[in-house]
Design a protein around this motif. Structure first.
Motif, mmCIF file in Angstrom:
data_model
loop_
_atom_site.group_PDB
_atom_site.id
_atom_site.type_symbol
_atom_site.label_atom_id
_atom_site.label_comp_id
_atom_site.label_asym_id
_atom_site.label_seq_id
_atom_site.Cartn_x
_atom_site.Cartn_y
_atom_site.Cartn_z
ATOM 1 N N GLN A 288 -3.044 10.761 10.203
ATOM 2 C CA GLN A 288 -2.389 11.306 9.018
ATOM 3 C C GLN A 288 -2.439 10.349 7.833
ATOM 4 O OE1 GLN A 288 1.466 12.852 10.037
ATOM 5 N NE2 GLN A 288 0.576 14.687 10.907
ATOM 6 N N LEU A 289 -2.343 9.058 8.084
ATOM 7 C CA LEU A 289 -2.468 8.098 6.982
ATOM 8 C C LEU A 289 -3.867 8.160 6.379
ATOM 9 C CD1 LEU A 289 -0.498 5.026 8.362
ATOM 10 C CD2 LEU A 289 0.162 6.540 6.481
ATOM 11 N N ALA A 290 -4.884 8.272 7.228
ATOM 12 C CA ALA A 290 -6.253 8.379 6.722
ATOM 13 C C ALA A 290 -6.458 9.679 5.956
ATOM 14 C CB ALA A 290 -7.246 8.280 7.877
ATOM 15 N N ALA A 291 -5.842 10.750 6.439
ATOM 16 C CA ALA A 291 -5.994 12.053 5.785
ATOM 17 C C ALA A 291 -5.336 12.088 4.412
ATOM 18 C CB ALA A 291 -5.409 13.151 6.666
ATOM 19 N N ARG A 292 -4.418 11.173 4.161
ATOM 20 C CA ARG A 292 -3.738 11.120 2.856
ATOM 21 C C ARG A 292 -4.573 10.421 1.794
ATOM 22 N NH1 ARG A 292 1.653 10.085 5.824
ATOM 23 N NH2 ARG A 292 2.595 12.131 5.631
ATOM 24 N N ARG A 293 -5.673 9.825 2.169
ATOM 25 C CA ARG A 293 -6.493 9.134 1.173
ATOM 26 C C ARG A 293 -6.938 10.150 0.114
ATOM 27 N NH1 ARG A 293 -8.686 5.097 5.188
ATOM 28 N NH2 ARG A 293 -7.234 3.404 4.780
ATOM 29 N N PRO A 294 -6.974 9.740 -1.131
ATOM 30 C CA PRO A 294 -7.316 10.667 -2.225
ATOM 31 C C PRO A 294 -8.639 11.391 -1.994
ATOM 32 C CG PRO A 294 -6.533 8.586 -3.100
ATOM 33 C CD PRO A 294 -6.682 8.402 -1.606
ATOM 34 N N ARG B 231 4.372 5.631 2.855
ATOM 35 C CA ARG B 231 4.752 7.026 3.060
ATOM 36 C C ARG B 231 5.003 7.335 4.525
ATOM 37 N NH1 ARG B 231 0.235 10.040 -0.256
ATOM 38 N NH2 ARG B 231 -0.161 8.235 -1.505
ATOM 39 N N LEU C 12 -9.550 13.396 0.317
ATOM 40 C CA LEU C 12 -9.961 13.701 1.683
ATOM 41 C C LEU C 12 -9.382 15.030 2.161
ATOM 42 C CD1 LEU C 12 -11.593 12.562 4.050
ATOM 43 C CD2 LEU C 12 -9.495 11.533 4.901
ATOM 44 N N ASP D 106 0.839 -1.194 0.000
ATOM 45 C CA ASP D 106 0.000 0.000 0.000
ATOM 46 C C ASP D 106 0.876 1.247 0.000
ATOM 47 O OD1 ASP D 106 -1.782 2.055 0.414
ATOM 48 O OD2 ASP D 106 -2.611 1.258 2.264
ATOM 49 N N LEU E 215 0.111 4.255 0.564
ATOM 50 C CA LEU E 215 -0.198 5.132 1.696
ATOM 51 C C LEU E 215 0.590 4.710 2.923
ATOM 52 C CD1 LEU E 215 -4.064 5.553 1.397
ATOM 53 C CD2 LEU E 215 -2.306 7.223 0.861
#
Length: 98
Positions: free
Chosen positions: A26-32, A9, A34, A4, A6
């Motif tokens: 922060q990983l969730a916030a990087r989702r396209p 990173r 969002l 993955d 994401l």
């Protein structure tokens, strides 16, 4: 580590193992789609304040909230994290006839 991109990173620079909620946020916030702009502006502070607020509203003693949130047992800092949920209902002057 998974394939993955994401996950590869990783978190923002300067975060360590004790910052797991921050890393997940922060990983969730990087989702396209969002987040527009950088994810470094997103912090887990709101999660900590929200947890303390909900626990307090449910009648959990402040000392227990402090322990769970890793504040010192008698720390006044935990009180700054507890927010007024309903400013009309939680108003100190509500029942004084004003």
């Amino acid at each position: 580590m998974s394939g993955d991109p994401l996950a590869q990173r990783g978190p923002a620079p300067g975060l360590g193992a004790d910052d797991a909620p921050q890393i997940v946020l922060q990983l969730a916030a990087r989702r396209p789609g969002l987040v527009v702009g950088g994810v470094d502006a997103f912090t887990a502070h709101s999660l900590r304040a929200g947890g303390a607020t909900v626990a307090y509203a449910a009648g959990v003693p402040v000392s227990v909230i402090a322990k769970h949130g890793r504040w010192a047992p008698a720390s006044p800092v935990v009180l700054r994290y507890i927010r007024a949920v309903d400013r009309w209902r939680d108003n100190a002057m509500r029942n004084v006839g004003l």
